[in-house]
Design an enzyme around this catalytic site. Structure first.
Site, PDB file in Angstrom:
ATOM      1  N   LYS A 296      -8.753  -4.535   2.020  1.00 30.22           N
ATOM      2  CA  LYS A 296      -8.736  -3.061   2.082  1.00 30.22           C
ATOM      3  C   LYS A 296     -10.023  -2.464   2.652  1.00 30.22           C
ATOM      4  CE  LYS A 296      -5.457  -2.269  -1.551  1.00 30.22           C
ATOM      5  NZ  LYS A 296      -5.154  -1.825  -2.886  1.00 30.22           N
ATOM      6  N   ASP A 334      -3.410   4.604  -2.386  1.00 29.87           N
ATOM      7  CA  ASP A 334      -3.717   4.144  -3.757  1.00 29.87           C
ATOM      8  C   ASP A 334      -4.263   5.284  -4.618  1.00 29.87           C
ATOM      9  OD1 ASP A 334      -3.023   1.503  -3.414  1.00 29.87           O
ATOM     10  OD2 ASP A 334      -5.046   0.837  -2.912  1.00 29.87           O
TER      11      ASP A 334
END
Ligand SMILES: NC(=O)c1ccc[n+]([C@@H]2O[C@H](COP(=O)([O-])OP(=O)(O)OC[C@H]3O[C@@H](n4cnc5c(N)ncnc54)[C@H](OP(=O)(O)O)[C@@H]3O)[C@@H](O)[C@H]2O)c1
Length: 513
Positions: A296, A334
């Protein structure tokens, strides 16, 4: 496109496979137990009985007796093996597979005996690596020259990038070709086979019944990846991670794509090096990616443009390839997924509706972990007015993140006695407690007494040890599954520009976790 195979190790000497097109859906009702019974007859009786038996139930019979020297189980001599394969052909098996090394002998044996509908597959297996495109092309030419009706090449993926070479060769092959790359890193060669024109892909009846490394189950091919719907125009999305096999994103997003009739498939992508991967899979067919552990943060630097929130967080969990110019654009779903799940969990436990003030405002919000998910939660909690505290295995990273967002940093040891006030909120964003390490937890049960709300980003299993112990300590718990569903809905909307089918995604997530 033909799919499906059952590979049954009938005894120590024979690997036997058959595949079928039209009757695939009959599989669950097929006489599997008979097929899988261990048999101890000599090879000719074996072939006679099994081929006769199975041909009553299936068309498109595919037979091979793979010798040890080509990675199989057969240890006898080639004369007996060829007789058995020849008999299978005469009994009506439509496809027989022999290895390139002995193809000349077998072709001689069957010449002038070949039934009209019979096709000879000549195969080559490499259990170490995937050769260069040039070497693969010359192998195809040699197999063709040996008299193959169908070329079969199986290699091994050392890196997912290796699969691109197999796709290239299949696309340019002038004869029907089965091109598969074995191993977990080669899985997409099996799932995307119809997209690139492969002749067939193999599936197993169940996990543990694979005849070659990396084979998916027939049930997953049909029901998760909807392989019958995949064609040349199908867009490819996928989750980039290491590990990635635990992810339920393929189940969720493929179900969502199917429900809106989108010609797209979503696959797991076991990626070691994100930069190499994105360079190799740069065609517009690869339309978007989810990013998970450990990519990420690296994803931020791989995108041509990053959404301002994802940039502030320092982590990208969604990449889309902009159709107009092919540029990679990074987002983070997220943050909203996790924070809204925690807020709604608190409101639900207090029986209050959505207010303008966040229930996180003014609270001490402790985050374990300083990776991609940790950064997203830290950013979100700060935005909502919480007092953010970061505890991380690598203290240096906790301090960096705390400095960045204006919070406080702790070591994991300090976390055990950290209790500045009651009613704190705790969020685990490490992979501690994730399958298969389900007995692990990031904090002692004793220390959990200081928290009124506990969230765990881990969602496999749904009820982690952390959440079980938090509940026993009287805390409100919020499952990572809720974050998972919400971040996936965000990804679906970025991938498709459509509203996410929430009920279907919730039902699917509940069913598969
Ligand atoms: N529910 C969801 O939708 C969702 C979404 C995103 C992520 N997640 C989950 O969140 C977890 C982290 O994902 P990520 O993308 O943030 O990963 P990441 O960027 O690789 O970060 C991992 C973090 O976990 C820490 N860590 C890893 N193993 C540890 C161990 N054995 N002991 C202590 N700390 C450990 C690392 O500490 P160091 O800095 O010391 O290495 C780092 O802070 C994964 O389990 C992932 O599945 C769930």
């Amino acid at each position: 496109m033909l799919i499906g195979s059952i590979h049954c190790c009938l005894n120590n000497f024979f690997h036997f496979g058959y595949w079928f097109a039209d009757k695939l859906f009959c599989l669950e009702g097929s006489p599997k137990s008979k097929v899988q019974t261990r048999l101890f007859w000599d090879s000719m009786s074996l072939i006679h009985i099994v081929v006769s038996l199975i041909s009553q139930f299936y068309s498109n019979l595919f037979i091979f007796l793979r010798p040890k020297w080509e990675g199989g189980e057969y240890e006898g001599d080639d004369k007996q093996r060829f007789e058995a394969l020849c008999l299978a052909m005469e009994l009506g098996a439509e496809y027989v597979d022999v290895e390139l090394k002995v193809a000349d002998d077998f072709v001689r044996l069957i010449s002038e005996k070949k039934p009209d509908n019979f096709k000879l597959i000549i195969s080559s297996h490499n259990y170490q690596s995937t050769p260069s495109s040039e070497e693969l092309s010359s192998l195809v030419a040699r197999i063709q020259a040996a008299g193959a009706d169908i070329v079969k090449i199986a290699t091994t993926a050392v890196d997912i990038v290796d699969v691109t070479r197999m796709f290239q060769v299949i696309v340019h092959c002038h004869v029907p070709m089965i091109g598969l790359v074995m191993g977990e890193r080669g899985l997409i060669s099996r799932l995307l086979c119809p997209k690139f024109g492969g002749y067939l892909t193999f599936g197993t009846l169940g996990v543990g019944k694979e005849s070659a490394p990396g084979q998916p189950t027939i049930s997953d091919l049909l029901n998760v990846y909807n392989i019958r719907q995949i064609g040349a125009d199908t867009k490819i999305f996928g989750i980039v991670g290491k590990p990635v096999g635990h992810s339920k994103s393929p189940v969720l997003l493929n179900a969502a794509f199917k429900s809106v009739g989108l010609d797209a498939v979503y696959v797991p992508l076991l990626v070691d090096d994100l930069v190499n991967f994105l360079n190799a899979y740069s065609s517009t067919d690869f339309a978007g990616f989810s990013c998970t552990i450990p990519h990420k943060e690296a994803a931020v630097g791989c995108c041509d443009k990053v959404d301002p929130i994802a940039k502030s967080i320092g982590a990208v969990n969604t990449i889309i390839r902009r159709p107009s110019d092919g540029k990679l654009i990074g987002y983070n779903t997220d943050y909203v997924g996790a924070i809204s799940a925690i807020e709604d969990g608190i409101r639900g436990s207090q029986g209050v509706g959505k207010e303008t003030v966040s229930p996180l405002a003014g609270k001490v919000f402790v985050i374990i972990g300083a990776g991609g998910a940790g950064k997203a939660l830290a950013y979100g909690a700060k935005e909502k007015g919480a007092k953010v505290v970061i505890a991380n295995r690598t203290y240096e990273r906790a301090r960096e993140l705390a400095n960045l967002i204006g919070g406080h940093a702790l070591t994991l040891a300090e976390l055990e006695t950290f209790h500045p006030e009651d009613g704190m909120i705790l969020a685990n964003t490490t992979s501690i407690g994730m399958q298969p390490n389900v007995n692990e937890t990031p904090i002692s049960k004793l220390a959990l007494g200081s928290y009124s709300v506990v969230f765990d980003a881990v969602y496999t299993p749904k009820a982690t040890r952390l959440l079980r112990e938090a509940e026993e300590s009287g805390a409100t718990v919020v499952s990572g599954l809720e974050m998972f569903i919400r971040q996936a809905m965000g990804q679906f909307e970025l991938f498709t520009n459509l509203t996410a089918p929430e009920n279907l995604m919730r039902d699917t997530a509940m069913r598969y976790t």
